[in-house]
Scaffold this motif. Sequence first.
Motif, PDB file in Angstrom:
ATOM      1  N   TYR A  12      38.523 -48.190 -37.250  1.00 27.75           N
ATOM      2  CA  TYR A  12      39.229 -47.631 -36.094  1.00 27.75           C
ATOM      3  C   TYR A  12      40.213 -48.624 -35.501  1.00 27.75           C
ATOM      4  O   TYR A  12      41.300 -48.264 -35.061  1.00 27.75           O
ATOM      5  CB  TYR A  12      38.172 -47.235 -35.055  1.00 27.75           C
ATOM      6  N   ILE A  13      39.831 -49.901 -35.509  1.00 24.14           N
ATOM      7  CA  ILE A  13      40.644 -50.930 -34.866  1.00 24.14           C
ATOM      8  C   ILE A  13      42.041 -50.997 -35.483  1.00 24.14           C
ATOM      9  O   ILE A  13      42.993 -51.433 -34.842  1.00 24.14           O
ATOM     10  CB  ILE A  13      39.936 -52.309 -34.939  1.00 24.14           C
ATOM     11  N   CYS A  14      42.182 -50.568 -36.736  1.00 20.63           N
ATOM     12  CA  CYS A  14      43.489 -50.660 -37.382  1.00 20.63           C
ATOM     13  C   CYS A  14      44.497 -49.677 -36.786  1.00 20.63           C
ATOM     14  O   CYS A  14      45.678 -49.692 -37.159  1.00 20.63           O
ATOM     15  CB  CYS A  14      43.361 -50.493 -38.898  1.00 20.63           C
ATOM     16  N   GLY A  15      44.080 -48.830 -35.867  1.00 23.03           N
ATOM     17  CA  GLY A  15      45.024 -48.024 -35.118  1.00 23.03           C
ATOM     18  C   GLY A  15      45.757 -48.850 -34.074  1.00 23.03           C
ATOM     19  O   GLY A  15      46.797 -48.438 -33.564  1.00 23.03           O
ATOM     20  N   GLU A  16      45.215 -50.023 -33.746  1.00 22.81           N
ATOM     21  CA  GLU A  16      45.908 -50.966 -32.864  1.00 22.81           C
ATOM     22  C   GLU A  16      47.022 -51.566 -33.709  1.00 22.81           C
ATOM     23  O   GLU A  16      46.773 -52.052 -34.817  1.00 22.81           O
ATOM     24  CB  GLU A  16      44.918 -52.030 -32.377  1.00 22.81           C
ATOM     25  N   GLU A  17      48.251 -51.578 -33.188  1.00 22.38           N
ATOM     26  CA  GLU A  17      49.383 -51.846 -34.068  1.00 22.38           C
ATOM     27  C   GLU A  17      49.342 -53.201 -34.759  1.00 22.38           C
ATOM     28  O   GLU A  17      49.701 -53.292 -35.938  1.00 22.38           O
ATOM     29  CB  GLU A  17      50.712 -51.661 -33.324  1.00 22.38           C
ATOM     30  N   SER A  18      48.894 -54.234 -34.066  1.00 24.24           N
ATOM     31  CA  SER A  18      48.915 -55.538 -34.732  1.00 24.24           C
ATOM     32  C   SER A  18      47.755 -55.675 -35.726  1.00 24.24           C
ATOM     33  O   SER A  18      47.872 -56.364 -36.739  1.00 24.24           O
ATOM     34  CB  SER A  18      48.910 -56.680 -33.709  1.00 24.24           C
ATOM     35  N   ALA A  19      46.650 -54.991 -35.453  1.00 22.09           N
ATOM     36  CA  ALA A  19      45.556 -54.962 -36.426  1.00 22.09           C
ATOM     37  C   ALA A  19      46.001 -54.186 -37.660  1.00 22.09           C
ATOM     38  O   ALA A  19      45.660 -54.530 -38.797  1.00 22.09           O
ATOM     39  CB  ALA A  19      44.311 -54.313 -35.816  1.00 22.09           C
ATOM     40  N   MET A  20      46.778 -53.127 -37.426  1.00 23.71           N
ATOM     41  CA  MET A  20      47.310 -52.339 -38.541  1.00 23.71           C
ATOM     42  C   MET A  20      48.205 -53.211 -39.425  1.00 23.71           C
ATOM     43  O   MET A  20      48.136 -53.159 -40.656  1.00 23.71           O
ATOM     44  CB  MET A  20      48.109 -51.155 -37.987  1.00 23.71           C
ATOM     45  N   ILE A  21      49.021 -54.036 -38.795  1.00 24.16           N
ATOM     46  CA  ILE A  21      49.899 -54.921 -39.568  1.00 24.16           C
ATOM     47  C   ILE A  21      49.057 -55.923 -40.367  1.00 24.16           C
ATOM     48  O   ILE A  21      49.332 -56.184 -41.542  1.00 24.16           O
ATOM     49  CB  ILE A  21      50.890 -55.634 -38.624  1.00 24.16           C
ATOM     50  N   GLU A  22      48.031 -56.466 -39.731  1.00 22.12           N
ATOM     51  CA  GLU A  22      47.140 -57.371 -40.455  1.00 22.12           C
ATOM     52  C   GLU A  22      46.571 -56.680 -41.691  1.00 22.12           C
ATOM     53  O   GLU A  22      46.519 -57.240 -42.771  1.00 22.12           O
ATOM     54  CB  GLU A  22      45.988 -57.826 -39.550  1.00 22.12           C
ATOM     55  N   SER A  23      46.141 -55.442 -41.498  1.00 17.56           N
ATOM     56  CA  SER A  23      45.559 -54.699 -42.609  1.00 17.56           C
ATOM     57  C   SER A  23      46.603 -54.418 -43.694  1.00 17.56           C
ATOM     58  O   SER A  23      46.325 -54.528 -44.890  1.00 17.56           O
ATOM     59  CB  SER A  23      44.950 -53.394 -42.093  1.00 17.56           C
ATOM     60  N   LEU A  24      47.813 -54.077 -43.261  1.00 18.95           N
ATOM     61  CA  LEU A  24      48.900 -53.860 -44.223  1.00 18.95           C
ATOM     62  C   LEU A  24      49.165 -55.120 -45.043  1.00 18.95           C
ATOM     63  O   LEU A  24      49.553 -55.055 -46.203  1.00 18.95           O
ATOM     64  CB  LEU A  24      50.201 -53.468 -43.489  1.00 18.95           C
ATOM     65  N   GLU A  25      48.924 -56.273 -44.421  1.00 20.55           N
ATOM     66  CA  GLU A  25      49.146 -57.543 -45.124  1.00 20.55           C
ATOM     67  C   GLU A  25      47.946 -57.949 -45.964  1.00 20.55           C
ATOM     68  O   GLU A  25      47.923 -59.020 -46.563  1.00 20.55           O
ATOM     69  CB  GLU A  25      49.456 -58.652 -44.105  1.00 20.55           C
ATOM     70  N   GLY A  26      46.916 -57.120 -45.957  1.00 19.27           N
ATOM     71  CA  GLY A  26      45.754 -57.411 -46.801  1.00 19.27           C
ATOM     72  C   GLY A  26      44.679 -58.223 -46.125  1.00 19.27           C
ATOM     73  O   GLY A  26      43.845 -58.838 -46.781  1.00 19.27           O
ATOM     74  N   HIS A  27      44.680 -58.237 -44.798  1.00 17.73           N
ATOM     75  CA  HIS A  27      43.694 -59.035 -44.072  1.00 17.73           C
ATOM     76  C   HIS A  27      42.659 -58.159 -43.380  1.00 17.73           C
ATOM     77  O   HIS A  27      42.749 -56.938 -43.392  1.00 17.73           O
ATOM     78  CB  HIS A  27      44.395 -59.892 -43.011  1.00 17.73           C
ATOM     79  N   ARG A  28      41.717 -58.837 -42.715  1.00 21.40           N
ATOM     80  CA  ARG A  28      40.816 -58.154 -41.797  1.00 21.40           C
ATOM     81  C   ARG A  28      41.664 -57.563 -40.669  1.00 21.40           C
ATOM     82  O   ARG A  28      42.672 -58.137 -40.288  1.00 21.40           O
ATOM     83  CB  ARG A  28      39.825 -59.163 -41.196  1.00 21.40           C
ATOM     84  N   GLY A  29      41.203 -56.457 -40.138  1.00 21.51           N
ATOM     85  CA  GLY A  29      41.968 -55.812 -39.074  1.00 21.51           C
ATOM     86  C   GLY A  29      41.699 -56.418 -37.711  1.00 21.51           C
ATOM     87  O   GLY A  29      41.199 -55.734 -36.824  1.00 21.51           O
ATOM     88  N   THR A  30      42.047 -57.671 -37.557  1.00 16.76           N
ATOM     89  CA  THR A  30      41.879 -58.335 -36.263  1.00 16.76           C
ATOM     90  C   THR A  30      43.197 -58.260 -35.502  1.00 16.76           C
ATOM     91  O   THR A  30      44.223 -58.706 -36.021  1.00 16.76           O
ATOM     92  CB  THR A  30      41.502 -59.815 -36.457  1.00 16.76           C
ATOM     93  N   PRO A  31      43.173 -57.715 -34.296  1.00 19.12           N
ATOM     94  CA  PRO A  31      44.430 -57.656 -33.535  1.00 19.12           C
ATOM     95  C   PRO A  31      45.000 -59.055 -33.314  1.00 19.12           C
ATOM     96  O   PRO A  31      44.255 -60.011 -33.105  1.00 19.12           O
ATOM     97  CB  PRO A  31      44.002 -57.024 -32.206  1.00 19.12           C
ATOM     98  N   ARG A  32      46.310 -59.126 -33.373  1.00 18.40           N
ATOM     99  CA  ARG A  32      46.964 -60.424 -33.246  1.00 18.40           C
ATOM    100  C   ARG A  32      47.099 -60.842 -31.789  1.00 18.40           C
ATOM    101  O   ARG A  32      46.989 -60.025 -30.885  1.00 18.40           O
ATOM    102  CB  ARG A  32      48.366 -60.346 -33.849  1.00 18.40           C
ATOM    103  N   ILE A  33      47.404 -62.119 -31.647  1.00 20.65           N
ATOM    104  CA  ILE A  33      47.764 -62.643 -30.332  1.00 20.65           C
ATOM    105  C   ILE A  33      49.174 -62.141 -30.032  1.00 20.65           C
ATOM    106  O   ILE A  33      50.054 -62.197 -30.886  1.00 20.65           O
ATOM    107  CB  ILE A  33      47.757 -64.183 -30.370  1.00 20.65           C
ATOM    108  N   ARG A  34      49.371 -61.634 -28.820  1.00 19.66           N
ATOM    109  CA  ARG A  34      50.705 -61.215 -28.431  1.00 19.66           C
ATOM    110  C   ARG A  34      51.064 -61.817 -27.092  1.00 19.66           C
ATOM    111  O   ARG A  34      50.204 -61.810 -26.187  1.00 19.66           O
ATOM    112  CB  ARG A  34      50.775 -59.675 -28.363  1.00 19.66           C
TER     113      ARG A  34
END
Lengths: 180, 238, 601
Positions: C332-354
């Motif tokens: 579910y967390i990958c719906g958060e945009e920066s977590a989604m980007i992490e996932s797109l990059e092949g990582h764990r879906g951890t939201p980024r620092i913004r």
Amino acid sequence: MSKIRIATTSLAGCFGCHMSILDIDEKLFDLAAVAEFDRSPITDIKQCGPCDIGIVEGGVCNAENVEVLREFRRHCKVLIACGACAITGGIPALRNGVPLVECMAEAYLDGIGTENPSRTVPNDPELPLLLNRVHPIQEVVRIDHFLPGCPPPAEAIWQAISDLLAGREPTLSYTQLHYD
Amino acid sequence: MADGTITIDGQTVPFTEGQTIMQAAEAAGVYIAHLCHHPEFRPHGSCKLCTVKAGGRHVAACTAPASDGLEVENESEELAAGRRALLQLLFVEGNHYCPFCERSGNCQLQALAYRYGMVEPHFPHFYPQREVDASHPDVVLERNRCILCALCVRASRDVDGKHVFDIVGRGIHARLAVNSASGRLADTDLAPGDRALEVCPVGAIIVRGRGFAVPIGERLYDHRPINEIGNRVPESEQ
Amino acid sequence: MESLDDEGVVLRVGEVAARHGDDPHRLVQILRDVQAALHHVPAAALDGLAQRLGLARVQVEGVATFYSHLSATARGHYHFLFSDGYTDRMLGREALVEQLCAALGVERGVPSADGRVTIEDTACTGLCDQGPAGLVNGRPLSGLGPMRIETIAGLVKLGVPVDEWPQELFDVADNIHRRDLLLAGPIQSGDGVRAVLERGAEATLAEVERAGLRGRGGAGFPTARKWGFCRQAEADERVVACNADEGEPGTFKDRVLLHTQPDLVFEGMTVCARVIGARRGLVYLRGEYAFLREPLEAVLAERRRQGLLGKAILGAEGFDFDIEIHLGAGAYICGEESAMIESLEGHRGTPRIRPPFPVVSGYLGLPTVVDNVESFAAAGAIAAHGGDWFCACGTAESTGTKLLSVAGDCARPGIYEFPFGVTVAEVLEACGGSGARAVQVGGPSGTCIGQTEFSRRIAFEDLATGGAFTVFGPGRDMVEVALHHSRFFAHESCGFCTPCRVGTSVLAQGLERIARGGAGRADLEPLKQLSGVMRSMSHCGLGMTAANPFMQTLERFPEDYEERLAGDDVMPAFDLDAALAEARALSGRDDAHAHLEQRHG
């Protein structure tokens, strides 16, 4: 003025906190002047009566601990959790990582030096039944004040008691607050 | 964003371009509580102990950029209560038995709990089952005490160039894992002298043979609070 | 089932990785394929992939253990994931899961003895209007009932491959009940792209601004401003990313948009690409919607054929843009945009620092616009029809329409496209849900209201929503609703930050105690305090809103809590008598001292 009544007990503890209570040394005389002890290892009274302050050492590891703790809660206006085991489960809670069946087997069946030809776990109703896990006392009843430490320093215990006697909220200074 | 000043609890603190609130505070000698932050490593922002109110909003000081005129509230009663709650969450999440922990007195988690007057854990204990890895000849990995700050992860990856540690699993099942097929520390290329061994703020990574060099009662945080001393790992300083 | 030794596994994952160009940034996609091929991601696969992709093994392990759809132990040849949304529960999913388990002799969550079948629960699969629902080997099952379960059990027993099951089992309805701007008059494919070419990028951005379009994921950030930031960011390359990770329980409008209006969505992405100067487009499709991938790929292929994607779009020299679909893997967390980007990059879906925000540094560090499916659809239509057409509808602050995913206790669940500003009561009237006790607007992370607030409006200035509109009829127990969603958040917390990782679990446990009558009034205080800490100190929106179900139901439906509270004092934090059960069994005792009352005597 009538004396205040204090009860103390050790549940799943080592009596180290009680030793620390005794470590208030000469202040015991000050205490004896204003307080008398109800149920406590000091008096050997078996049942707690109405008290002003209850001090509980140790966590709850068995059914009897729960019953004693409840007795204290019922009779004490103010209940103090005294020491690491009462507050976190402490050393006895180390068994929480071990299934109860293994603990029992070690104690009654397979432990070194154990002789138990019947290979059964005792079933005497006199023996308190173990909880599957050891818990701190605030997970069973409402606790009013906490004195951390293993044991809490005597100064911390005296601080809390004298604060309460003076009608103040017990407050520990930085050096009185320790977990070890 | 150019250089400028911020205020922390009313005190004026200068910053240079690109600095976070935490970096500016550190440079000025103002202490903001933290566990996962370490000046030598990239900001991480996971423990949230450094949460401050900046311009009225809650932000993690270790990741929020300083900006000119920003008013930061650090040591308010509200933030202290929040930090105490975070510490209580960390305590109940793991198995933290201070009475027999080698790091007691030098532990930053414990020191912050002292600092914020935490006398009890407030929430029910989880008593999780976690593995202790004593396979390595020089190091013990005591996961019961791990707070997932990822400092060892960053140190091993970014300084040692080894990637010995990483966080695996999700949510409350997240845990510190090591880089070997066996899952054992002994089978990784961790070695004495690795920076990763000297950054653990708690007692999760214990280098053998030095646990009780200084007796309990005479340790770093036994008499003075962490906001006066700072976050230090004294064993590595000897 | 085929079983491979470690060497075989390494070979097989090597083939999979090769198909993905041995690109470590495709790790989530690779792991999905490994899971599909081997029914799990075995330990040897971690070694094989680490070596092949130049990653540390523990890093691969970190990714593989993050996503629910990946498993370390083998799942069955028939792998059932039953949707455990609250609406599925309301429709009786529990009994159906039990029925299938019994029919196949399988325990939930445990592979069958022969390893052929696994039956597990999963978070809401986005078929709330036609539940109880689920997935079998990634294919959707909807409208489940005792008859269908019996059919399915029969097919499994006969060993019929899922691909040969009757198609009607996999039918997914659109259930559109009200159409407005986006659903009533779809544009011809290419209209938006042609318009942006005629009008120019800058003027198109101005149209989007005039339209007043705000992010449809729920946050409501002005779309034109986002695009403008990205356009201004200094970079050689920019990225358009479509957030189709529709995971908020109760939401399914993006599924319907992607099924009925995929061209409009891609149109919007292409318009965005022209405005910001992007060459690369990504769609992050939630793993539960994998069944949409093939039809979407077909639409993309058709658009390439028509010159609407690819090099020199519609003949415009230098207008090169294409779209690639990535699948999520159950987070579910990958719906958060920066977590989604992490996932797109092949990582764990951890939201980024913004900061930095994705518009400055997003996918692979490139300036990236991340917008919701519905936002892109709206942008595509705005490009074709103009901003005035759009903002003539809705309210001043919330222009246009909103697609609502209506489900729960109502006669006509499905999609309702209403102009912004519609009241909750009007939506209830339309869907046949009048008389409702509560409505959850925007899913568990949104706002749960009672009857006295049904005059409130769906709008960013009142009830902001990503689209979920879940109706709870009279007699629904709001403590159970809060408990269910607290468990959901605890399951979906990424585990990065302290308040969310630990707080969501503490809260879920607390609600469990309350729900079973094991809490007193004094036990509410720590949970209220915790809720405040989670809201103010969490790393991302998940933790910040995870206490909403508890706080809002406590505030609005206190009677549901009152009737359960066991007095004013605290109650034991654990079940005392149950905690003695093991010792009773070991000692064979059952006397009075072998039991404890939960309530203090």
